[in-house]
Write a protein that holds these residues in place. Structure first.
Motif, PDB file in Angstrom:
ATOM      1  N   GLY A 175     -38.006 -14.846 -22.867  1.00  0.00           N
ATOM      2  CA  GLY A 175     -37.668 -13.429 -23.239  1.00  0.00           C
ATOM      3  C   GLY A 175     -36.568 -13.530 -24.342  1.00  0.00           C
ATOM      4  O   GLY A 175     -36.966 -13.635 -25.740  1.00  0.00           O
ATOM      5  N   ALA A 176     -35.608 -13.110 -24.052  1.00  0.00           N
ATOM      6  CA  ALA A 176     -34.395 -12.847 -25.219  1.00  0.00           C
ATOM      7  C   ALA A 176     -33.225 -13.788 -24.924  1.00  0.00           C
ATOM      8  O   ALA A 176     -33.219 -14.600 -23.890  1.00  0.00           O
ATOM      9  CB  ALA A 176     -33.842 -11.565 -24.723  1.00  0.00           C
ATOM     10  N   CYS A 177     -32.431 -14.193 -25.892  1.00  0.00           N
ATOM     11  CA  CYS A 177     -31.495 -15.085 -25.816  1.00  0.00           C
ATOM     12  C   CYS A 177     -30.280 -14.468 -26.621  1.00  0.00           C
ATOM     13  O   CYS A 177     -30.338 -13.746 -27.663  1.00  0.00           O
ATOM     14  CB  CYS A 177     -31.975 -16.459 -26.265  1.00  0.00           C
ATOM     15  SG  CYS A 177     -32.117 -16.576 -28.176  1.00  0.00           S
ATOM     16  N   LEU A 178     -29.338 -14.859 -25.987  1.00  0.00           N
ATOM     17  CA  LEU A 178     -27.907 -14.323 -26.769  1.00  0.00           C
ATOM     18  C   LEU A 178     -27.110 -15.868 -26.861  1.00  0.00           C
ATOM     19  O   LEU A 178     -26.853 -16.512 -25.980  1.00  0.00           O
ATOM     20  CB  LEU A 178     -26.987 -13.644 -26.063  1.00  0.00           C
ATOM     21  CG  LEU A 178     -25.551 -13.158 -26.515  1.00  0.00           C
ATOM     22  CD1 LEU A 178     -25.735 -12.825 -27.745  1.00  0.00           C
ATOM     23  CD2 LEU A 178     -24.868 -12.498 -25.519  1.00  0.00           C
ATOM     24  N   LYS A 179     -26.766 -16.381 -28.269  1.00  0.00           N
ATOM     25  CA  LYS A 179     -26.287 -17.369 -28.488  1.00  0.00           C
ATOM     26  C   LYS A 179     -24.840 -16.912 -28.766  1.00  0.00           C
ATOM     27  O   LYS A 179     -24.525 -16.395 -29.842  1.00  0.00           O
ATOM     28  CB  LYS A 179     -26.658 -18.215 -29.576  1.00  0.00           C
ATOM     29  CG  LYS A 179     -28.130 -18.739 -29.378  1.00  0.00           C
ATOM     30  CD  LYS A 179     -28.906 -19.518 -30.466  1.00  0.00           C
ATOM     31  CE  LYS A 179     -29.273 -18.370 -31.431  1.00  0.00           C
ATOM     32  NZ  LYS A 179     -30.177 -18.998 -32.619  1.00  0.00           N
ATOM     33  N   ILE A 180     -23.516 -17.315 -28.097  1.00  0.00           N
ATOM     34  CA  ILE A 180     -22.205 -17.125 -28.335  1.00  0.00           C
ATOM     35  C   ILE A 180     -21.496 -18.206 -29.060  1.00  0.00           C
ATOM     36  O   ILE A 180     -21.585 -19.378 -28.450  1.00  0.00           O
ATOM     37  CB  ILE A 180     -21.511 -16.515 -27.067  1.00  0.00           C
ATOM     38  CG1 ILE A 180     -22.443 -15.385 -26.274  1.00  0.00           C
ATOM     39  CG2 ILE A 180     -20.103 -16.201 -27.351  1.00  0.00           C
ATOM     40  CD1 ILE A 180     -21.837 -15.082 -25.061  1.00  0.00           C
ATOM     41  N   GLY A 181     -20.836 -18.113 -30.153  1.00  0.00           N
ATOM     42  CA  GLY A 181     -20.048 -19.214 -30.524  1.00  0.00           C
ATOM     43  C   GLY A 181     -18.755 -18.775 -30.388  1.00  0.00           C
ATOM     44  O   GLY A 181     -18.050 -17.958 -30.220  1.00  0.00           O
ATOM     45  N   GLY A 182     -17.875 -19.864 -30.282  1.00  0.00           N
ATOM     46  CA  GLY A 182     -16.457 -19.846 -29.897  1.00  0.00           C
ATOM     47  C   GLY A 182     -16.110 -20.099 -28.540  1.00  0.00           C
ATOM     48  O   GLY A 182     -14.997 -20.056 -28.044  1.00  0.00           O
ATOM     49  N   GLY A 183     -17.126 -20.405 -27.650  1.00  0.00           N
ATOM     50  CA  GLY A 183     -16.829 -20.467 -26.279  1.00  0.00           C
ATOM     51  C   GLY A 183     -16.018 -19.433 -25.442  1.00  0.00           C
ATOM     52  O   GLY A 183     -16.057 -18.352 -25.858  1.00  0.00           O
ATOM     53  N   GLU A 184     -15.367 -20.043 -24.414  1.00  0.00           N
ATOM     54  CA  GLU A 184     -14.603 -19.020 -23.869  1.00  0.00           C
ATOM     55  C   GLU A 184     -13.389 -18.463 -24.672  1.00  0.00           C
ATOM     56  O   GLU A 184     -12.785 -17.262 -24.361  1.00  0.00           O
ATOM     57  CB  GLU A 184     -14.033 -19.606 -22.422  1.00  0.00           C
ATOM     58  CG  GLU A 184     -14.986 -19.852 -21.692  1.00  0.00           C
ATOM     59  CD  GLU A 184     -14.520 -20.517 -20.099  1.00  0.00           C
ATOM     60  OE1 GLU A 184     -13.539 -20.553 -19.952  1.00  0.00           O
ATOM     61  OE2 GLU A 184     -15.886 -21.032 -19.498  1.00  0.00           O
ATOM     62  N   ALA A 185     -13.117 -19.174 -25.640  1.00  0.00           N
ATOM     63  CA  ALA A 185     -12.022 -18.848 -26.646  1.00  0.00           C
ATOM     64  C   ALA A 185     -12.116 -17.327 -27.169  1.00  0.00           C
ATOM     65  O   ALA A 185     -11.000 -16.572 -27.262  1.00  0.00           O
ATOM     66  CB  ALA A 185     -11.793 -19.609 -27.697  1.00  0.00           C
ATOM     67  N   ILE A 186     -13.352 -17.005 -27.400  1.00  0.00           N
ATOM     68  CA  ILE A 186     -13.422 -15.646 -28.141  1.00  0.00           C
ATOM     69  C   ILE A 186     -13.259 -14.432 -27.153  1.00  0.00           C
ATOM     70  O   ILE A 186     -12.804 -13.449 -27.713  1.00  0.00           O
ATOM     71  CB  ILE A 186     -14.799 -15.570 -28.466  1.00  0.00           C
ATOM     72  CG1 ILE A 186     -15.149 -14.203 -29.424  1.00  0.00           C
ATOM     73  CG2 ILE A 186     -15.839 -15.209 -27.389  1.00  0.00           C
ATOM     74  CD1 ILE A 186     -16.301 -14.105 -30.283  1.00  0.00           C
ATOM     75  N   LEU A 187     -13.050 -14.678 -25.671  1.00  0.00           N
ATOM     76  CA  LEU A 187     -12.834 -13.675 -24.796  1.00  0.00           C
ATOM     77  C   LEU A 187     -11.403 -13.323 -24.989  1.00  0.00           C
ATOM     78  O   LEU A 187     -10.946 -12.150 -24.318  1.00  0.00           O
ATOM     79  CB  LEU A 187     -13.188 -14.149 -23.434  1.00  0.00           C
ATOM     80  CG  LEU A 187     -14.744 -14.370 -23.360  1.00  0.00           C
ATOM     81  CD1 LEU A 187     -15.148 -14.860 -21.822  1.00  0.00           C
ATOM     82  CD2 LEU A 187     -15.387 -12.813 -23.766  1.00  0.00           C
ATOM     83  N   GLY A 188     -10.501 -14.162 -25.324  1.00  0.00           N
ATOM     84  CA  GLY A 188      -8.983 -14.125 -25.304  1.00  0.00           C
ATOM     85  C   GLY A 188      -8.566 -13.612 -26.644  1.00  0.00           C
ATOM     86  O   GLY A 188      -7.358 -13.778 -27.133  1.00  0.00           O
ATOM     87  N   THR A 189      -9.381 -13.082 -27.523  1.00  0.00           N
ATOM     88  CA  THR A 189      -8.974 -12.659 -28.919  1.00  0.00           C
ATOM     89  C   THR A 189      -9.439 -11.053 -28.973  1.00  0.00           C
ATOM     90  O   THR A 189     -10.155 -10.614 -28.262  1.00  0.00           O
ATOM     91  CB  THR A 189      -9.932 -13.384 -30.048  1.00  0.00           C
ATOM     92  OG1 THR A 189     -11.435 -12.773 -29.815  1.00  0.00           O
ATOM     93  CG2 THR A 189      -9.701 -14.915 -29.694  1.00  0.00           C
ATOM     94  N   PRO A 190      -8.910 -10.606 -30.222  1.00  0.00           N
ATOM     95  CA  PRO A 190      -9.534  -9.191 -30.099  1.00  0.00           C
ATOM     96  C   PRO A 190     -10.900  -8.847 -30.682  1.00  0.00           C
ATOM     97  O   PRO A 190     -11.377  -7.942 -30.733  1.00  0.00           O
ATOM     98  CB  PRO A 190      -8.594  -8.714 -31.628  1.00  0.00           C
ATOM     99  CG  PRO A 190      -7.779  -9.615 -31.742  1.00  0.00           C
ATOM    100  CD  PRO A 190      -8.193 -10.971 -31.061  1.00  0.00           C
TER     101      PRO A 190
END
Length: 108
Positions: free
Chosen positions: A35-50
């Protein structure tokens, strides 16, 4: 239909490509459509940023693709420039040359 949401600690979302390819191969060998895929770079760190809003927006796009049963390849990361990394290195006592080398620790 199998879809994937994956993240890694590396800033570059393409670092997830091998894992996504493994799922694609599994699908191919077992008769499941990918189906579809979403690749997130930055791991969980990105969630604590703007930039966390970028991840939320991408997850919504993935959810729409999954709900519609369509294929999509999405990727998201923090939009940091090379200048940002040069400044971070300087703040931590590293030159651009040191950051570009394979040496990760000072030699005795």
């Amino acid at each position: 239909r199998i879809s994937v949401l994956i993240n890694c600690g590396f800033l570059e979302p393409h670092q997830n490509d091998v894992a996504v390819d493994m799922v694609r191969l599994f699908c191919l060998e077992n008769g499941y459509p990918f189906g579809a895929c979403l690749k997130i770079g930055g791991g969980e760190a990105i969630l604590g940023t703007p930039f966390a809003f970028l991840v939320r927006r991408s997850i919504r796009a993935l959810a729409r693709a999954v709900a519609a049963g369509r294929s999509a390849e999405l990727a998201v990361t923090m939009p940091l420039s090379p200048r940002y990394w040069t400044q971070m290195g300087a703040a931590n006592g590293c030159t651009p040359e040191q950051m570009a080398s394979m040496d990760i620790e000072p030699q005795p």
